[in-house]
Design an enzyme around this catalytic site. Structure first.
Site, PDB file in Angstrom:
ATOM      1  CB  THR A  44      -2.208  11.882 -33.571  1.00  0.00           C
ATOM      2  OG1 THR A  44      -3.194  11.743 -32.545  1.00  0.00           O
ATOM      3  CG2 THR A  44      -1.214  12.965 -33.165  1.00  0.00           C
ATOM      4  CD  GLU A  97     -11.758  10.405 -31.660  1.00  0.00           C
ATOM      5  OE1 GLU A  97     -12.310  10.967 -30.686  1.00  0.00           O
ATOM      6  OE2 GLU A  97     -10.531  10.187 -31.713  1.00  0.00           O
ATOM      7  CG  HIS A 134     -10.074   9.405 -35.319  1.00  0.00           C
ATOM      8  ND1 HIS A 134      -9.766  10.569 -34.657  1.00  0.00           N
ATOM      9  CD2 HIS A 134     -10.123   9.730 -36.631  1.00  0.00           C
ATOM     10  CE1 HIS A 134      -9.643  11.556 -35.543  1.00  0.00           C
ATOM     11  NE2 HIS A 134      -9.838  11.061 -36.746  1.00  0.00           N
ATOM     12  CG  HIS A 152      -0.254   6.672 -27.806  1.00  0.00           C
ATOM     13  ND1 HIS A 152       0.213   5.948 -28.885  1.00  0.00           N
ATOM     14  CD2 HIS A 152       0.842   7.054 -27.111  1.00  0.00           C
ATOM     15  CE1 HIS A 152       1.536   5.898 -28.847  1.00  0.00           C
ATOM     16  NE2 HIS A 152       1.941   6.567 -27.774  1.00  0.00           N
ATOM     17  CG  HIS A 190      -4.404  14.581 -28.154  1.00  0.00           C
ATOM     18  ND1 HIS A 190      -4.706  13.946 -29.346  1.00  0.00           N
ATOM     19  CD2 HIS A 190      -3.091  14.848 -28.199  1.00  0.00           C
ATOM     20  CE1 HIS A 190      -3.624  13.875 -30.091  1.00  0.00           C
ATOM     21  NE2 HIS A 190      -2.612  14.412 -29.414  1.00  0.00           N
ATOM     22  NE  ARG A 231       3.633 -10.750 -38.719  1.00  0.00           N
ATOM     23  CZ  ARG A 231       4.135 -11.664 -37.877  1.00  0.00           C
ATOM     24  NH1 ARG A 231       4.743 -11.258 -36.769  1.00  0.00           N
ATOM     25  NH2 ARG A 231       4.051 -12.937 -38.137  1.00  0.00           N
TER      26      ARG A 231
END
Length: 238
Positions: free
Chosen positions: A101, A71, A44, A215, A191, A19
């Site tokens: 990703t 990272e 990251h 995530h 991950h 936004r």
């Protein structure tokens, strides 16, 4: 001893960037994660700055009180930023610029000379190094030969196989962590780790020092709230 939780705040930045403006405020999010119990903050930044921006990393450094982990792929711009900021840890990830990703670990044998030079720069600056790798024993040995301080195990395969047969899914990771530890390397993981599969990984892997989660944690926070979510992840790691 508890495994440390480093919260990857990239997805909060994705929401902000959708936004424009500064909602959510990434600096406040990071401080709140620390206040709610996170023992580290991970970012990251990618070349297109589609989530975390390079300026975000500069702004975060002076305000964080826990471990700061940056990272990414160590190209010139990334390394210039890292050496300027001097985070506690730099995790090297072999992402292609267009990657959505992270999707693979380093080939530490083919990239030995390149990574050795990067690790030497980080060590000279007093920054702990970590190399993102698959649970491949040859790659672990390669990482040790390079001189990194830690590895971060890429846990997508474990997460994918967890609900099918978790004992088989975790076995390569246990062997990799054991070898890394025997070679003097610290062991991180990250991950697709979540509230379903995290505790089993932690309980099965005594060498594990730190996990980086973004995530899944952000998705859980939509339902549970950020403070409650971080506390639930911490309980899985105790």
């Amino acid at each position: 001893m508890s495994v440390k939780l480093s919260v990857n705040i990239n997805k909060f930045a994705t929401i902000r960037n959708a936004r424009g403006g500064n909602n959510p405020d990434i600096l406040k999010v990071a401080l709140d994660c620390e206040r709610f119990g996170a023992q580290g903050i991970t970012v990251h930044p990618r070349p297109d700055e589609r989530h975390i921006r390079y300026q975000d990393t500069l702004d975060l450094k002076p305000i964080l009180t826990t471990e700061f982990n940056i990272e990414g792929r160590p190209d010139y711009r990334f390394m210039e930023m890292v050496l300027k900021i001097k985070p506690a840890q730099c995790t090297l990830v072999p992402d292609a610029p267009q990657a959505i990703t992270s999707n693979a670990g380093w080939d530490t044998i083919k990239n030995k000379e390149f990574l050795q030079n990067i690790i030497a720069e980080l060590r000279k600056a007093g920054i702990r190094s970590s190399i993102f790798v698959d649970p491949d024993l040859a790659m672990i040995e390669g990482a040790a030969a390079i001189g990194t301080d830690r590895i971060e195990l890429y846990t997508e395969a474990y997460a994918s196989g967890y609900h099918k047969k978790r004992e088989e899914a975790i076995q390569p990771y246990l062997e990799a962590a054991k070898l890394a530890h025997s070679l003097g390397l610290g062991v991180n993981a990250g991950h697709d780790l979540d509230l379903d599969n995290l505790k089993y990984l932690k309980d099965s892997m005594p060498e594990l020092a730190e996990v980086s989660i973004g995530h899944a944690l952000v998705c859980d926070a939509l339902y549970l709230g950020l403070e409650n979510t971080i506390q639930q992840y911490l309980r899985q790691l105790r």
